[in-house]
Design an enzyme around this catalytic site. Sequence first.
Site, PDB file in Angstrom:
ATOM      1  N   ASP A  12       1.189  -1.580  -0.057  1.00  0.00           N
ATOM      2  CA  ASP A  12      -0.181   0.158   0.020  1.00  0.00           C
ATOM      3  C   ASP A  12       0.593   1.307   0.163  1.00  0.00           C
ATOM      4  O   ASP A  12       0.444   1.860  -0.868  1.00  0.00           O
ATOM      5  CB  ASP A  12      -0.770  -0.109   1.228  1.00  0.00           C
ATOM      6  CG  ASP A  12      -2.122  -0.411   1.047  1.00  0.00           C
ATOM      7  OD1 ASP A  12      -3.096  -0.202  -0.395  1.00  0.00           O
ATOM      8  OD2 ASP A  12      -2.306  -1.153   1.303  1.00  0.00           O
ATOM      9  N   THR A  46      -7.826  -3.971   0.090  1.00  0.00           N
ATOM     10  CA  THR A  46      -6.845  -5.096   0.606  1.00  0.00           C
ATOM     11  C   THR A  46      -7.124  -6.205   0.995  1.00  0.00           C
ATOM     12  O   THR A  46      -6.421  -6.640   1.799  1.00  0.00           O
ATOM     13  CB  THR A  46      -6.412  -3.486   2.159  1.00  0.00           C
ATOM     14  OG1 THR A  46      -5.949  -1.950   1.970  1.00  0.00           O
ATOM     15  CG2 THR A  46      -4.892  -4.101   3.233  1.00  0.00           C
ATOM     16  N   ILE A 106      -4.267   0.489  -2.757  1.00  0.00           N
ATOM     17  CA  ILE A 106      -4.656  -0.779  -2.801  1.00  0.00           C
ATOM     18  C   ILE A 106      -5.426  -0.687  -1.990  1.00  0.00           C
ATOM     19  O   ILE A 106      -5.688  -1.109  -0.831  1.00  0.00           O
ATOM     20  CB  ILE A 106      -3.688  -1.963  -2.724  1.00  0.00           C
ATOM     21  CG1 ILE A 106      -2.342  -1.454  -3.367  1.00  0.00           C
ATOM     22  CG2 ILE A 106      -4.358  -3.384  -2.817  1.00  0.00           C
ATOM     23  CD1 ILE A 106      -1.227  -3.097  -2.545  1.00  0.00           C
ATOM     24  N   ASP A 137      -6.178   5.146  -4.106  1.00  0.00           N
ATOM     25  CA  ASP A 137      -6.423   4.892  -2.860  1.00  0.00           C
ATOM     26  C   ASP A 137      -5.277   3.434  -3.570  1.00  0.00           C
ATOM     27  O   ASP A 137      -5.685   2.821  -4.566  1.00  0.00           O
ATOM     28  CB  ASP A 137      -6.847   3.612  -2.666  1.00  0.00           C
ATOM     29  CG  ASP A 137      -7.417   3.162  -1.976  1.00  0.00           C
ATOM     30  OD1 ASP A 137      -6.634   2.610  -1.318  1.00  0.00           O
ATOM     31  OD2 ASP A 137      -8.378   2.975  -1.192  1.00  0.00           O
ATOM     32  N   ASP A 193     -11.936   6.445  -2.530  1.00  0.00           N
ATOM     33  CA  ASP A 193     -12.619   5.169  -3.149  1.00  0.00           C
ATOM     34  C   ASP A 193     -13.073   5.381  -4.244  1.00  0.00           C
ATOM     35  O   ASP A 193     -13.715   3.967  -5.140  1.00  0.00           O
ATOM     36  CB  ASP A 193     -13.732   4.831  -2.238  1.00  0.00           C
ATOM     37  CG  ASP A 193     -12.962   4.107  -0.729  1.00  0.00           C
ATOM     38  OD1 ASP A 193     -11.439   3.237  -1.384  1.00  0.00           O
ATOM     39  OD2 ASP A 193     -13.581   4.021   0.425  1.00  0.00           O
ATOM     40  N   GLU A 220      -5.558   7.189   1.384  1.00  0.00           N
ATOM     41  CA  GLU A 220      -5.695   6.710   2.459  1.00  0.00           C
ATOM     42  C   GLU A 220      -4.198   6.256   3.226  1.00  0.00           C
ATOM     43  O   GLU A 220      -4.716   6.372   4.433  1.00  0.00           O
ATOM     44  CB  GLU A 220      -6.234   5.443   2.361  1.00  0.00           C
ATOM     45  CG  GLU A 220      -6.414   4.561   3.376  1.00  0.00           C
ATOM     46  CD  GLU A 220      -7.210   3.676   3.213  1.00  0.00           C
ATOM     47  OE1 GLU A 220      -8.208   2.768   3.594  1.00  0.00           O
ATOM     48  OE2 GLU A 220      -7.463   2.930   2.130  1.00  0.00           O
TER      49      GLU A 220
END
Length: 400
Positions: free
Chosen positions: A54, A158, A155, A153, A317, A79
């Site tokens: 991430d 997750t 990944i 974002d 998102d 994020e």
Amino acid sequence: MSAVLRELLRVSEKAANIARACRQQEALFQLLIEEKKDGEKNKKFAVDFKTLADVLVQEVIKQNMENKFPGLGKKILGEESNEFTNELGEKIILRLCPTEEETVELLSKVLNGNKLASEALAKVVHQDVTLTDPTLDSVEINIPQDILGIWVDPIDSTYQYIKGSTDIKSNEGIFPSGLQCVTILIGVYDLHTGVPLMGVINQPFVSQDLTTLRWQGRCYWGLSYLGTNVHSLQRAGPAGSSGEPRAAGGAGPEAGQPRGLSAVISTSEAATVKAAVGRVCGERVFPAAGAGYKGLCVVQGLADVYIFSEDTTFKWDCCAAHAILRAMGGGVADLQGCLRAGPGAGLEPPQLRYHAANRGAAGAERWANKGGLLAYRSRERLDAFLGLLIPSLAAVGTPT
């Protein structure tokens, strides 16, 4: 500034390579999981994870964009925090170093001296990637760089990435869970108005070679600015068409045939909302993991709408999918606003905006979609859906 979108395509593929590389070594992957801090946790999940993948992906995107477009890296929000803690309790700020050797040294600190793993990751991070699209290469549009903000974002989904299921079967082309639900999301918006302008969704795990066990991915993009609307699925349509593709895997209807409404929903959606959507769509309600993936299902034409009534999705998102859907004539609206306005009111559905934080909120909640969301590709299908959903919600006892 279509050059920005071209670079975002390239860095999204570099990011996808990192995501795939981190899954190759299962023993390594288990070392990379770190629980998020309280201020960063998504309250929908009892346990939410941050992975090294991430953070690496996010920092690679930031650094590459800053190198190519000075000043833009500072306008990239995401994020993930880039602070990591190793087994010795050392706090390390993860960043992309100028050289591969320096990145190896930094990663070794995070990975508690695991030099082989650090070298493998650093090689992927510094590897040059080429990803082009003839449709985008033919577009030249000038968008002032100083109005651009970017949500990332690195990944999305997750949990599915960590779980790594590879044997999940799709339902009419939509995967309920598994690695196919993992996406890398990059959404560009106007800092002044919050309107989404460009979006990239990279799906790193689309198909797996059963001999080598290596994965191939796919990338989707869209641009919508001052009347110019272009997206990666346009070339899938016949000449003179609107560019809307047939549903993946032949799941869509034949041309000219009417079809029932369909919706993709969260596995954690409220039971009353699920019931109401079921009354509208019958058997064509598809639960799926990952907000980014559900938005992609609407982009692909696999579902008419993605509906989510709760406030546990965030700007990162949906900004990417929103930009692509705008380029296709659709959008992502505030669900509560849609329910209040009703269908066919002659007004534009209340679109989500990406530049303003929620007042009085802290941490990730500052950027939550408080009114839920409703993503759509066709305004006509949206109005039809809302026209049936509102009485259905009343029938199951849910206020609108």
